[in-house]
Design a protein around this motif. Structure first.
Motif, PDB file in Angstrom:
ATOM      1  N   GLU A  71     -66.465  -1.566 -20.330  1.00 12.85           N
ATOM      2  CA  GLU A  71     -66.037  -2.856 -20.863  1.00 12.85           C
ATOM      3  C   GLU A  71     -64.522  -2.815 -21.046  1.00 12.85           C
ATOM      4  OE1 GLU A  71     -66.852  -5.810 -24.727  1.00 12.85           O
ATOM      5  OE2 GLU A  71     -67.806  -3.838 -24.606  1.00 12.85           O
ATOM      6  N   VAL A  72     -63.874  -3.939 -20.823  1.00 14.86           N
ATOM      7  CA  VAL A  72     -62.436  -4.044 -21.064  1.00 14.86           C
ATOM      8  C   VAL A  72     -62.235  -4.715 -22.426  1.00 14.86           C
ATOM      9  CG1 VAL A  72     -60.227  -4.926 -20.254  1.00 14.86           C
ATOM     10  CG2 VAL A  72     -61.979  -4.240 -18.594  1.00 14.86           C
ATOM     11  N   LEU A  73     -61.608  -3.990 -23.342  1.00 13.42           N
ATOM     12  CA  LEU A  73     -61.319  -4.520 -24.669  1.00 13.42           C
ATOM     13  C   LEU A  73     -59.852  -4.934 -24.749  1.00 13.42           C
ATOM     14  CD1 LEU A  73     -63.116  -1.881 -26.951  1.00 13.42           C
ATOM     15  CD2 LEU A  73     -64.058  -3.987 -25.951  1.00 13.42           C
ATOM     16  N   HIS A  74     -59.581  -5.969 -25.529  1.00 13.68           N
ATOM     17  CA  HIS A  74     -58.216  -6.450 -25.732  1.00 13.68           C
ATOM     18  C   HIS A  74     -57.916  -6.448 -27.222  1.00 13.68           C
ATOM     19  CE1 HIS A  74     -57.694  -7.933 -21.550  1.00 13.68           C
ATOM     20  NE2 HIS A  74     -59.005  -8.128 -21.617  1.00 13.68           N
ATOM     21  N   ASP A  75     -56.724  -5.962 -27.576  1.00 14.32           N
ATOM     22  CA  ASP A  75     -56.306  -5.994 -28.968  1.00 14.32           C
ATOM     23  C   ASP A  75     -54.789  -6.147 -29.028  1.00 14.32           C
ATOM     24  OD1 ASP A  75     -55.446  -3.483 -28.213  1.00 14.32           O
ATOM     25  OD2 ASP A  75     -56.365  -2.418 -29.884  1.00 14.32           O
ATOM     26  N   GLU A  76     -54.260  -6.153 -30.247  1.00 18.43           N
ATOM     27  CA  GLU A  76     -52.824  -6.325 -30.452  1.00 18.43           C
ATOM     28  C   GLU A  76     -52.261  -5.097 -31.154  1.00 18.43           C
ATOM     29  OE1 GLU A  76     -51.136  -9.036 -29.436  1.00 18.43           O
ATOM     30  OE2 GLU A  76     -52.965  -9.977 -28.644  1.00 18.43           O
ATOM     31  N   LEU A  77     -51.101  -4.645 -30.679  1.00 19.57           N
ATOM     32  CA  LEU A  77     -50.389  -3.536 -31.304  1.00 19.57           C
ATOM     33  C   LEU A  77     -49.221  -4.073 -32.110  1.00 19.57           C
ATOM     34  CD1 LEU A  77     -50.077  -0.833 -28.477  1.00 19.57           C
ATOM     35  CD2 LEU A  77     -51.358  -0.605 -30.609  1.00 19.57           C
ATOM     36  N   SER A  78     -49.029  -3.515 -33.291  1.00 25.37           N
ATOM     37  CA  SER A  78     -47.869  -3.897 -34.092  1.00 25.37           C
ATOM     38  C   SER A  78     -46.600  -3.374 -33.431  1.00 25.37           C
ATOM     39  CB  SER A  78     -47.987  -3.331 -35.500  1.00 25.37           C
ATOM     40  OG  SER A  78     -46.762  -3.509 -36.193  1.00 25.37           O
ATOM     41  N   PRO A  79     -45.549  -4.183 -33.383  1.00 21.93           N
ATOM     42  CA  PRO A  79     -44.296  -3.700 -32.790  1.00 21.93           C
ATOM     43  C   PRO A  79     -43.530  -2.746 -33.700  1.00 21.93           C
ATOM     44  CG  PRO A  79     -44.019  -5.928 -33.620  1.00 21.93           C
ATOM     45  CD  PRO A  79     -45.468  -5.594 -33.792  1.00 21.93           C
ATOM     46  N   GLU A  80     -43.987  -2.607 -34.934  1.00 24.57           N
ATOM     47  CA  GLU A  80     -43.301  -1.735 -35.886  1.00 24.57           C
ATOM     48  C   GLU A  80     -43.749  -0.290 -35.689  1.00 24.57           C
ATOM     49  OE1 GLU A  80     -40.909  -2.778 -37.911  1.00 24.57           O
ATOM     50  OE2 GLU A  80     -41.162  -4.807 -37.107  1.00 24.57           O
TER      51      GLU A  80
END
Length: 349
Positions: free
Chosen positions: A18-27
């Motif tokens: 499965e391909v999961l998508h998430d967000e990384l903090s730029p900090e």
């Protein structure tokens, strides 16, 4: 925020992805570096990571929150896109152990050739997988051979160390080395390292791969699996994990089979046969690091690597792919054993 994709597999059924998508903090925190994965190789070696992931700890390198699923490690190149380490500015290109993911945050401790990821979850894992080479500081790096490097360098390190262990032990008294899955990259890399060391090399492979394996010019004899090997003092290097091949060899050779070493798992079944000794490359790496020192080891490996790459480009063609969906497709193909020995898969992220 930085958008990231990750290909995960079911740890109990490697065919499910499965391909999961998430967000990384730029900090980023102190000593942290954000890497954007550039391109990687995918071979049967990566299947081994999944098959024995719990035994060696391969699932722990790139943990995910998704229960029952994991990330298969790959080898390849990545670029620094943000950093709190002055010596690793944006644009720095590195080679090392990477996830099936577009981005990776590491906690970098600088070394003479790059850095080590000191993230807490990697502290107890085999150190050889935690080091990253900065290409500008890597004597073996050649920008014209990046595809060869992502495909062969991690495999060839295993080949180099395995061949070295055999030579270091005088081949356990054997005159012949029998190698299964002889068309596989780690197998023929080992054969290349053993050439000229006074032992006869016999490659075992499936009938459809006999012609390709013979064309490599690395084995003294290439046989299909159903052929009989000569009875003489022999070491067996098992890259296939096939219980049937192992039993046939033991029955045929008897006491003449002086050593049985398991390396690969192209059959995707870890061996529990007490007659077989599992080869774990980091152990021989630690021994030779102590024997030769880091510089001596790098020099010896570099010489062997350059000899190998001088020929490898003519043995295998490159099949190119791009993005998470094609990465998942290549994984399924390699997992199913559909990959041709004369081609190799490189994926751009």
């Amino acid at each position: 925020m930085i958008s990231r994709w990750t290909v995960v597999v079911d740890r109990d059924d490697l065919t499910k992805t499965e391909v999961l998508h998430d967000e990384l903090s730029p900090e980023l925190g102190d000593c942290e570096v954000l890497l954007k994965v550039s391109h990687v190789g995918l071979t049967a070696n990566n299947v081994t990571y999944g098959v024995i992931g719990d035994l060696i700890g391969y699932w722990k390198f790139f943990p995910v929150a998704a229960e029952g699923r994991g990330v298969i490690p790959l080898w390849g190149f990545a670029d620094v896109v943000d950093s709190t380490v002055d010596s690793l500015p944006a644009g720095t290109r590195v080679y090392g152990y990477l996830p099936m993911s577009s981005h990776l945050v590491v906690r970098a401790k600088l070394t003479s050739s790059g850095f080590v990821d000191t993230a807490d979850h990697r502290a107890e894992l085999p150190a050889v997988y935690n080091g990253y080479l900065v290409t500008s500081q890597d004597a073996a790096y050649d920008p014209r051979q990046e595809d060869i490097q992502v495909l062969f360098r991690p495999l060839f390190m295993t080949s180099f160390l395995l061949a070295d262990q055999l030579a270091d032990n005088d081949f356990y008294g054997a005159r012949t080395v029998v190698i299964s899955s002889a068309s596989s990259k780690t197998a023929f890399g080992t054969a290349q390292c053993l050439r000229g060391q006074g032992v006869r090399l016999v490659g075992l492979t499936s009938p459809r791969n006999v012609e390709f394996t013979e064309s490599l010019g690395l084995y003294d004899t290439v046989l299909p699996y159903d052929a009989q090997v000569d009875v003489e003092p022999s070491v067996y290097l098992d890259f296939s994990g096939s219980a049937d091949v192992r039993s046939t060899l033991h029955d045929r050779l008897g006491d003449s089979l002086v050593k049985d070493i398991s390396i690969g798992l192209t059959q995707q079944k870890p061996s529990s046969d007490s007659r077989s000794q599992f080869f774990f490359a980091p152990e021989q790496l630690r021994k030779r690091s102590a024997d030769w020192g880091p510089e001596g080891l790098a020099e010896r490996f570099g010489a062997a690597w350059h000899a190998f790459t001088a020929q490898a480009g003519g043995w295998v063609g490159i099949a190119r792919h791009s993005g998470p969906d094609e990465l998942a497709e290549v994984w399924q193909s390699v997992l199913a054993g559909k990959a041709n020995p004369n081609t190799a898969d490189v994926i751009t992220f």
